[in-house]
Enzyme design. Structure first.
Site, PDB file in Angstrom:
ATOM      1  N   SER A 151       0.868  -1.188   0.000  1.00 59.30           N
ATOM      2  CA  SER A 151       0.000   0.000   0.000  1.00 59.30           C
ATOM      3  C   SER A 151       0.898   1.229   0.000  1.00 59.30           C
ATOM      4  O   SER A 151       1.994   1.199   0.583  1.00 59.30           O
ATOM      5  CB  SER A 151      -0.882   0.020   1.246  1.00 59.30           C
ATOM      6  OG  SER A 151      -1.452   1.306   1.418  1.00 59.30           O
ATOM      7  N   TYR A 164      -1.820  -0.496  10.183  1.00 58.12           N
ATOM      8  CA  TYR A 164      -1.888  -0.865   8.767  1.00 58.12           C
ATOM      9  C   TYR A 164      -0.629  -0.388   8.025  1.00 58.12           C
ATOM     10  O   TYR A 164      -0.011  -1.147   7.266  1.00 58.12           O
ATOM     11  CB  TYR A 164      -3.150  -0.241   8.160  1.00 58.12           C
ATOM     12  CG  TYR A 164      -3.398  -0.592   6.728  1.00 58.12           C
ATOM     13  CD1 TYR A 164      -3.959  -1.819   6.377  1.00 58.12           C
ATOM     14  CD2 TYR A 164      -3.083   0.300   5.699  1.00 58.12           C
ATOM     15  CE1 TYR A 164      -4.199  -2.132   5.045  1.00 58.12           C
ATOM     16  CE2 TYR A 164      -3.317  -0.009   4.373  1.00 58.12           C
ATOM     17  CZ  TYR A 164      -3.882  -1.233   4.053  1.00 58.12           C
ATOM     18  OH  TYR A 164      -4.115  -1.542   2.725  1.00 58.12           O
TER      19      TYR A 164
HETATM   20  N1  LIG Z   1      -8.801  -1.126  -1.219  1.00 56.12           N
HETATM   21  C1  LIG Z   1      -7.764  -0.308  -1.233  1.00 56.12           C
HETATM   22  O1  LIG Z   1      -7.874   0.887  -1.495  1.00 56.12           O
HETATM   23  C2  LIG Z   1      -6.387  -0.853  -0.952  1.00 56.12           C
HETATM   24  C3  LIG Z   1      -5.324   0.032  -1.087  1.00 56.12           C
HETATM   25  C4  LIG Z   1      -4.033  -0.427  -0.860  1.00 56.12           C
HETATM   26  C5  LIG Z   1      -3.833  -1.738  -0.526  1.00 56.12           C
HETATM   27  N2  LIG Z   1      -4.893  -2.584  -0.385  1.00 56.12           N
HETATM   28  C6  LIG Z   1      -4.586  -3.963  -0.040  1.00 56.12           C
HETATM   29  O2  LIG Z   1      -5.191  -4.815  -0.990  1.00 56.12           O
HETATM   30  C7  LIG Z   1      -5.456  -6.077  -0.386  1.00 56.12           C
HETATM   31  C8  LIG Z   1      -6.906  -6.426  -0.612  1.00 56.12           C
HETATM   32  O3  LIG Z   1      -7.699  -5.397  -0.034  1.00 56.12           O
HETATM   33  P1  LIG Z   1      -9.222  -5.183  -0.443  1.00 56.12           P
HETATM   34  O4  LIG Z   1      -9.434  -3.733  -0.495  1.00 56.12           O
HETATM   35  O5  LIG Z   1      -9.566  -6.005  -1.619  1.00 56.12           O
HETATM   36  O6  LIG Z   1      -9.912  -5.791   0.884  1.00 56.12           O
HETATM   37  P2  LIG Z   1     -11.263  -6.633   1.052  1.00 56.12           P
HETATM   38  O7  LIG Z   1     -12.233  -6.210   0.014  1.00 56.12           O
HETATM   39  O8  LIG Z   1     -11.643  -6.537   2.477  1.00 56.12           O
HETATM   40  O9  LIG Z   1     -10.787  -8.136   0.747  1.00 56.12           O
HETATM   41  C9  LIG Z   1      -9.847  -8.752   1.569  1.00 56.12           C
HETATM   42  C10 LIG Z   1      -9.696 -10.205   1.175  1.00 56.12           C
HETATM   43  O10 LIG Z   1      -8.710 -10.814   2.049  1.00 56.12           O
HETATM   44  C11 LIG Z   1      -9.287 -11.959   2.679  1.00 56.12           C
HETATM   45  N3  LIG Z   1      -8.740 -12.139   4.010  1.00 56.12           N
HETATM   46  C12 LIG Z   1      -8.742 -11.256   5.027  1.00 56.12           C
HETATM   47  N4  LIG Z   1      -8.179 -11.808   6.122  1.00 56.12           N
HETATM   48  C13 LIG Z   1      -7.809 -13.072   5.775  1.00 56.12           C
HETATM   49  C14 LIG Z   1      -7.188 -14.139   6.465  1.00 56.12           C
HETATM   50  N5  LIG Z   1      -6.819 -14.030   7.745  1.00 56.12           N
HETATM   51  N6  LIG Z   1      -6.959 -15.301   5.801  1.00 56.12           N
HETATM   52  C15 LIG Z   1      -7.330 -15.438   4.502  1.00 56.12           C
HETATM   53  N7  LIG Z   1      -7.910 -14.449   3.795  1.00 56.12           N
HETATM   54  C16 LIG Z   1      -8.154 -13.286   4.430  1.00 56.12           C
HETATM   55  C17 LIG Z   1     -10.782 -11.646   2.704  1.00 56.12           C
HETATM   56  O11 LIG Z   1     -11.574 -12.816   2.799  1.00 56.12           O
HETATM   57  P3  LIG Z   1     -12.106 -13.447   4.187  1.00 56.12           P
HETATM   58  O12 LIG Z   1     -12.440 -12.298   5.098  1.00 56.12           O
HETATM   59  O13 LIG Z   1     -13.243 -14.270   3.753  1.00 56.12           O
HETATM   60  O14 LIG Z   1     -10.969 -14.278   4.683  1.00 56.12           O
HETATM   61  C18 LIG Z   1     -10.970 -10.997   1.334  1.00 56.12           C
HETATM   62  O15 LIG Z   1     -11.086 -11.976   0.342  1.00 56.12           O
HETATM   63  C19 LIG Z   1      -5.099  -5.924   1.086  1.00 56.12           C
HETATM   64  O16 LIG Z   1      -3.806  -6.435   1.306  1.00 56.12           O
HETATM   65  C20 LIG Z   1      -5.117  -4.431   1.291  1.00 56.12           C
HETATM   66  O17 LIG Z   1      -4.307  -4.043   2.349  1.00 56.12           O
HETATM   67  C21 LIG Z   1      -6.171  -2.166  -0.590  1.00 56.12           C
END
Ligand SMILES: NC(=O)c1ccc[n+]([C@@H]2O[C@H](COP(=O)([O-])OP(=O)(O)OC[C@H]3O[C@@H](n4cnc5c(N)ncnc54)[C@H](OP(=O)(O)O)[C@@H]3O)[C@@H](O)[C@H]2O)c1
Length: 259
Positions: A151, A164
């Protein structure tokens, strides 16, 4: 073609992932779901990993190519090893492992961040990624690709997201260390660092007016990232075209780190 320009006819298209066996954690929704779609549509075989089986199956059912689903927690070392072994036994190996699962449960200062919340964030975002990388490195051969979803907050934190930010800064150090460790095995290790993307995880950020204003104010392009903006970065790093790219961070952030 001049002699010094060595581009063979077989030079793969940039971002080509056809037939690659790709593990994607956090594939059930959000950014992981979109990356999974992009790889599947690019001809890859994809392994979907997360805890919520219903979400994983729904994504898997909507993909055009071969899929496998592993339901479990990335914090569990044995689970990561089982994903690696299961993929090898079904498809003969693993070419790409994308440690994308992540959480960001709160926007709060240190006094309102319970110790357990800190530990959970580090456990999932950092330790979970290490355990995935460890399992991947055991089964991957030459040409393997490890990619972490970092991120921009790993480089430029903002208020209320210290845990985070720490987890994502840690990913960068870890990726660089692993890139050194795994270079002799022919495995590259890189980070894609998204800026602010519209996803379920971002709901908490969007609902915080101060943070929302900060985000748009500091993103040079003045908008949230969209799915089309992100997948190509992962596909490039997974492809043959990125064979000499390792230990690097590819920011996909609309200029957040500039403004
Ligand atoms: N959205 C943004 O703007 C943004 C920006 C920068 C970086 N990111 C990064 O991108 C990645 C995905 O984020 P997102 O925005 O797509 O989040 P999200 O919509 O909340 O999805 C997160 C995914 O990770 C899984 N997950 C969470 N905890 C887990 C665990 N302990 N074991 C296995 N799976 C797990 C969740 O499924 P379950 O809960 O079913 O396990 C879900 O499939 C993350 O690393 C986040 O930090 C996001």
């Amino acid at each position: 073609m001049p002699e010094r320009i060595e581009i063979p006819d077989s030079f793969p298209s940039v971002g080509g992932v056809s037939d690659k066996r790709v593990v994607i954690t956090g594939a059930g929704r959000g950014l992981g779901e979109l990356i999974t779609h992009a790889f599947s549509r690019g001809g890859a075989k994809v392994v979907l990993v997360a805890r919520t089986e219903r979400e994983l199956k729904s994504v898997a059912d909507s993909l055009p190519g071969p899929t496998m689903v592993f339901c479990g927690d990335v914090r569990d070392a044995d689970f990561n090893e089982a994903v690696a072994d299961g993929t090898v036994s079904e498809w003969g190996g693993v070419d790409v492992w994308i440690c994308n699962a992540g959480i960001s449960p709160i926007v709060a200062g240190p006094l309102d961040t319970a110790p357990q919340v800190w530990r959970d964030v580090i456990d999932v975002n950092l330790t979970g990624a290490f355990l995935g990388a460890r399992a991947a490195a055991r089964v991957m051969g030459k040409g393997g690709r490890l990619i972490f979803t970092g991120s921009v907050l790993g480089e430029r934190p903002c208020k209320g997201l210290a845990a985070y930010s720490a987890s994502k800064a840690g990913l960068v150090g870890m990726a660089k260390g692993l890139a050194l460790d795994l270079a002799s095995s022919g495995i590259t290790v890189n980070v894609v660092a998204p800026g602010w993307f519209d996803s379920p995880l971002a709901d908490a950020w969007k609902s915080n007016d101060q943070l929302s204003e900060f985000i748009l104010g500091h993103t040079a392009q003045k908008r949230w990232g969209r799915s089309v903006d992100l997948a190509g970065a992962f596909q490039f790093l997974a492809s043959e075209a990125a064979a000499f790219v390792t230990g690097t961070v590819l920011n996909v952030d609309g200029g957040y780190l500039l403004a």
